[in-house]
Design a protein around this motif. Structure first.
Motif, PDB file in Angstrom:
ATOM      1  N   VAL A 372       1.107  -1.561   0.124  1.00 54.87           N
ATOM      2  CA  VAL A 372      -0.243   0.075  -0.333  1.00 54.87           C
ATOM      3  C   VAL A 372       1.426   1.402   0.012  1.00 54.87           C
ATOM      4  N   PHE A 373       0.628   2.131  -0.666  1.00 58.17           N
ATOM      5  CA  PHE A 373       1.636   3.492  -0.625  1.00 58.17           C
ATOM      6  C   PHE A 373       0.782   4.214  -0.480  1.00 58.17           C
ATOM      7  N   ALA A 374       0.920   5.586   0.779  1.00 62.41           N
ATOM      8  CA  ALA A 374       0.012   6.192   0.748  1.00 62.41           C
ATOM      9  C   ALA A 374       1.064   7.878  -0.051  1.00 62.41           C
ATOM     10  N   ASP A 375      -0.224   8.898   0.274  1.00 61.71           N
ATOM     11  CA  ASP A 375      -0.021  10.581  -0.376  1.00 61.71           C
ATOM     12  C   ASP A 375       1.013  10.237  -2.056  1.00 61.71           C
ATOM     13  N   VAL A 376      -0.005   9.590  -2.658  1.00 61.23           N
ATOM     14  CA  VAL A 376      -0.153   9.767  -4.607  1.00 61.23           C
ATOM     15  C   VAL A 376      -0.237  10.276  -4.707  1.00 61.23           C
ATOM     16  N   ASP A 377       0.340  11.259  -5.669  1.00 61.59           N
ATOM     17  CA  ASP A 377      -0.072  12.104  -6.599  1.00 61.59           C
ATOM     18  C   ASP A 377      -0.829  11.533  -7.421  1.00 61.59           C
ATOM     19  N   ASN A 378      -2.066  12.027  -8.254  1.00 63.09           N
ATOM     20  CA  ASN A 378      -2.850  10.979  -9.066  1.00 63.09           C
ATOM     21  C   ASN A 378      -2.410  10.963 -10.436  1.00 63.09           C
ATOM     22  N   LYS A 379      -1.510  12.767 -10.619  1.00 60.91           N
ATOM     23  CA  LYS A 379      -0.640  11.994 -12.028  1.00 60.91           C
ATOM     24  C   LYS A 379       0.069  11.534 -11.918  1.00 60.91           C
ATOM     25  N   SER A 380       1.273  10.761 -10.634  1.00 61.45           N
ATOM     26  CA  SER A 380       1.979  10.555 -10.974  1.00 61.45           C
ATOM     27  C   SER A 380       1.874   8.409 -11.822  1.00 61.45           C
ATOM     28  N   VAL A 381       3.088   7.730 -11.844  1.00 65.13           N
ATOM     29  CA  VAL A 381       2.875   6.663 -12.532  1.00 65.13           C
ATOM     30  C   VAL A 381       1.429   5.867 -11.428  1.00 65.13           C
ATOM     31  N   LEU A 382       2.014   5.695 -10.543  1.00 62.49           N
ATOM     32  CA  LEU A 382       1.674   4.764  -9.812  1.00 62.49           C
ATOM     33  C   LEU A 382       0.066   4.748  -9.742  1.00 62.49           C
ATOM     34  N   ALA A 383      -0.358   6.271  -9.811  1.00 58.43           N
ATOM     35  CA  ALA A 383      -1.858   6.179 -10.417  1.00 58.43           C
ATOM     36  C   ALA A 383      -2.991   6.538 -11.793  1.00 58.43           C
ATOM     37  N   GLN A 384      -1.528   6.669 -12.331  1.00 54.76           N
ATOM     38  CA  GLN A 384      -1.982   6.287 -14.117  1.00 54.76           C
ATOM     39  C   GLN A 384      -1.880   5.168 -14.795  1.00 54.76           C
ATOM     40  N   GLU A 385      -1.493   4.320 -14.174  1.00 58.09           N
ATOM     41  CA  GLU A 385      -0.590   2.920 -14.914  1.00 58.09           C
ATOM     42  C   GLU A 385      -1.150   1.907 -14.447  1.00 58.09           C
ATOM     43  N   GLU A 386      -1.162   0.693 -15.450  1.00 61.31           N
ATOM     44  CA  GLU A 386      -2.195  -0.184 -14.931  1.00 61.31           C
ATOM     45  C   GLU A 386      -0.956  -0.806 -14.237  1.00 61.31           C
ATOM     46  N   ILE A 387      -0.786  -1.697 -13.124  1.00 63.97           N
ATOM     47  CA  ILE A 387       0.355  -1.918 -12.160  1.00 63.97           C
ATOM     48  C   ILE A 387      -0.027  -4.014 -12.816  1.00 63.97           C
ATOM     49  N   PHE A 388      -1.785  -4.015 -12.204  1.00 63.84           N
ATOM     50  CA  PHE A 388      -2.174  -5.525 -12.331  1.00 63.84           C
ATOM     51  C   PHE A 388      -1.407  -6.498 -11.606  1.00 63.84           C
ATOM     52  N   GLY A 389      -1.381  -6.125 -10.436  1.00 59.93           N
ATOM     53  CA  GLY A 389      -0.755  -6.998  -9.022  1.00 59.93           C
ATOM     54  C   GLY A 389      -1.205  -6.339  -7.441  1.00 59.93           C
ATOM     55  N   PRO A 390      -1.005  -6.805  -6.643  1.00 60.60           N
ATOM     56  CA  PRO A 390      -1.480  -6.287  -5.467  1.00 60.60           C
ATOM     57  C   PRO A 390      -0.582  -5.241  -5.294  1.00 60.60           C
ATOM     58  N   VAL A 391      -0.805  -4.284  -5.723  1.00 62.60           N
ATOM     59  CA  VAL A 391      -0.286  -2.239  -4.989  1.00 62.60           C
ATOM     60  C   VAL A 391      -1.163  -1.596  -5.013  1.00 62.60           C
ATOM     61  N   LEU A 392      -1.546  -1.517  -3.921  1.00 64.18           N
ATOM     62  CA  LEU A 392      -2.217  -0.175  -4.208  1.00 64.18           C
ATOM     63  C   LEU A 392      -2.467   1.757  -3.303  1.00 64.18           C
ATOM     64  N   ALA A 393      -2.827   2.544  -4.393  1.00 61.06           N
ATOM     65  CA  ALA A 393      -2.306   3.630  -4.340  1.00 61.06           C
ATOM     66  C   ALA A 393      -3.593   4.696  -4.031  1.00 61.06           C
ATOM     67  N   VAL A 394      -3.331   5.211  -2.046  1.00 61.66           N
ATOM     68  CA  VAL A 394      -4.170   5.889  -1.913  1.00 61.66           C
ATOM     69  C   VAL A 394      -3.830   6.939  -2.061  1.00 61.66           C
ATOM     70  N   ILE A 395      -4.941   7.890  -2.435  1.00 66.22           N
ATOM     71  CA  ILE A 395      -4.969   9.597  -2.608  1.00 66.22           C
ATOM     72  C   ILE A 395      -6.405   9.732  -2.046  1.00 66.22           C
ATOM     73  N   ARG A 396      -5.497  11.244  -1.704  1.00 66.87           N
ATOM     74  CA  ARG A 396      -5.655  12.436  -0.937  1.00 66.87           C
ATOM     75  C   ARG A 396      -6.779  13.513  -1.319  1.00 66.87           C
ATOM     76  N   TYR A 397      -8.610  13.403  -0.640  1.00 62.52           N
ATOM     77  CA  TYR A 397      -9.188  14.486  -1.816  1.00 62.52           C
ATOM     78  C   TYR A 397     -10.131  15.147  -0.988  1.00 62.52           C
ATOM     79  N   ARG A 398     -10.561  16.454  -1.303  1.00 63.73           N
ATOM     80  CA  ARG A 398     -11.338  17.080  -0.747  1.00 63.73           C
ATOM     81  C   ARG A 398     -12.534  18.009  -0.227  1.00 63.73           C
ATOM     82  N   ASP A 399     -13.196  17.230  -1.038  1.00 59.05           N
ATOM     83  CA  ASP A 399     -14.579  17.454  -0.415  1.00 59.05           C
ATOM     84  C   ASP A 399     -15.364  16.006  -2.266  1.00 59.05           C
ATOM     85  N   VAL A 400     -16.539  15.899  -2.420  1.00 58.47           N
ATOM     86  CA  VAL A 400     -17.160  14.849  -3.316  1.00 58.47           C
ATOM     87  C   VAL A 400     -16.540  15.405  -4.849  1.00 58.47           C
ATOM     88  N   ASP A 401     -16.921  17.109  -4.963  1.00 61.87           N
ATOM     89  CA  ASP A 401     -16.325  17.186  -6.306  1.00 61.87           C
ATOM     90  C   ASP A 401     -15.262  17.472  -6.891  1.00 61.87           C
TER      91      ASP A 401
END
Ligand code: NAD
Length: 479
Positions: A372-401
């Protein structure tokens, strides 16, 4: 060792044109587990011509009354049911899918899909008449497209093949199936099941081969329709060929879906652990629709990260054949190296490792430590590429929008989930996500409802009545 020497083509076991073979290796132990013949272009030519002959037979499969085809499809489901446990064992040994999951999914899901389409035939009109607007009658017929090239990947080889084979059979099409080289022992067991039914010779043919054989098959002049599940890169090449040939094609491709945790979500693992596992991690992360981008609200961010970290680190990792195992190995050494490369990239890009992130201590098998990775930027490779393995990226958001914006900021659009105590609120968020499928507090594909992706996740739909339409041409007769 399970060894085959012949190919299933034209309703018979035939000697292949070359002596080339595929050796199958256990993902958990790296021991050899079987050997099967490889199909060459010559074998593909024979398979396509057998499928063509079966389709063109004036009293053959395509002309059978739908009730008779439904009976034959049910027979196939029955024959597969007899082999379900062995099927699960073969898949688990080859691609590392934990045996309990393989038993539920690869052993059983194809039966549901086949029986769903057999049943649908009872409610499907293949010919309707309506008044011609200018006088007379318009007869609208829905006719099978012809010979289908069906190409499946290794991650759910039987289930994903059934998404194509069941509606293709129901429509009256004939099929040349090209399974993935990593998972072939299950394809031969499937062929044995077909051989034990009344499905006529040549209606189903199996050609084991790699991407060259696949490319040859989809461009073959005797093929009328292509159905593909696999990576976006391969899908793009296949779409180019089909575009040039104006050949109908269904593409089920990659994904990088969002699991949106709303601020009212139940994070008690006793109640949601199993559903989280199914939606975020099942099959060692080797599932196209998983919500591997976890979007967590500012005010519960640490709780989400800690919960996922504790959950993922508690999952038993081990030999896929062990019923206690929840996370098995990757399907190949090459794929394990690819997944590890993404973990290294995440680390180098500054994401924080909450759990995992290190090489497995096992000396055999292609294991990756669930991460599990935290503090992931949604623009980063971790968030944008399909890894296809047991790897989760946690991304912070402000509100529902903000959560909706981040979820939609992806080139993919296949799956997704919304986690909330208020299903109505979850559905309102789900409506705003650019995706083909999405679940509220769980993700469970339904054989009777359409499945597929938008954007780089694919074209067209499988399953449900839409899945049958993908194999039918519409003809209008004016009279
Ligand atoms: P892949 O694209 O490498 O191969 C898939 C199949 O296509 C294999 O049988 C392969 O031999 C064949 N193939 C590859 N290139 C080809 C070509 N140019 N012409 C014809 N056939 C070709 O994918 P993979 O690594 O086996 O599977 C993993 C990928 O599949 C992931 O990206 C995953 O997301 C995707 N997938 C999608 C879905 C979905 O329903 N959308 C489901 C499962 C897997």
């Amino acid at each position: 060792m399970t060894t085959y020497h012949q190919l299933f083509i034209g309703g018979d076991w035939v000697t292949p044109a070359t002596e080339e073979t595929y050796e199958l290796i256990s993902a958990s132990t790296e021991e050899p587990i079987g050997s099967v013949p490889a199909a060459s272009e010559i074998d593909v030519d024979v398979a396509v011509s057998e499928a063509r002959r079966a389709f063109d037979d004036p009293t053959g499969w395509a002309t059978w009354h739908p009730t008779r085809r439904a009976q034959a499809i049910d027979e196939l489901a029955d024959q597969l049911e007899l082999r379900a446990d062995e099927m699960a064992r073969r898949v688990a040994a080859q691609n590392g899918m934990p045996i309990t999951i393989a038993t539920q999914l690869e052993g059983r899901f194809p039966l549901l899909v086949l029986r769903y389409y057999a049943n649908l035939l009872g409610n499907t009109e293949f010919e309707t008449r309506q008044p011609h607007l200018l006088g007379g009658t318009s007869t609208i017929r829905r006719e099978p497209m012809g010979v289908v090239a069906a190409i499946s990947p290794w991650n759910y080889p039987q289930t994903l093949a059934s998404f194509k084979i069941a509606p293709a059979l129901a429509s009256g099409c004939t099929i040349v199936l090209k399974p993935s080289p990593e998972t072939l022992l299950d394809a031969f067991l499937f062929a044995e099941a077909v051989a034990a039914t009344s499905i006529p010779a040549g209606v189903v043919n199996v050609v084991p081969g790699g991407r060259e054989v696949g490319a040859y098959l989809i461009g073959h002049p005797g093929v009328d329709k292509v159905a593909f599940t696999g990576s976006t890169a391969s899908g793009r090449l296949i779409a180019e060929t089909c575009g040039r040939l104006l050949r109908p094609v269904t593409l089920e491709l990659g994904g990088k879906s969002a699991a949106i945790v709303l601020d009212d979500a139940d994070l008690n693992l006793e109640s949601v652990g199993e559903r989280l596992f199914e939606s975020l991690l099942v099959n060692n992360g080797q599932t196209c629709y998983l919500g591997t981008r976890v979007l967590a609200p500012d005010n519960r961010y640490d709780e989400v990260v800690d919960t996922l970290g504790a959950f993922v680190s508690s999952l038993p990792v081990g030999d896929a054949m062990d019923p206690q195992t929840m996370v098995g190995p990757m399907a190949s050494a090459l794929h394990r190296d690819r997944v590890e490369g993404f973990i290294e990239k995440g680390r180098a890009d500054g994401a924080r490792i909450v759990t995992g992130g290190c090489r497995s201590e096992r000396d055999r098998g292609w294991f990756v430590t669930p991460t599990v990775f935290a503090d992931v930027d949604n623009k980063s490779v971790l968030a944008q590429e399909e890894i296809f393995g047991p790897v989760l990226a946690v991304i912070r958001y402000r509100d529902v929008d903000d959560a909706v914006r981040i979820a939609n900021d992806s080139r993919y659009g296949l799956g997704g989930t919304v986690w909330t105590s208020d299903p109505e609120r979850g559905t309102a968020v789900a409506r705003r996500i650019h995706t083909g499928t999405i679940g509220i507090n769980r993700y469970l594909p339904d054989p009777s409802a359409p499945f597929g992706g938008v954007k780089d996740s694919g074209l067209g739909r499988e399953l449900g009545p839409e899945g049958l339409n993908a194999y039918l041409n519409v003809k209008t007769i004016y009279s």
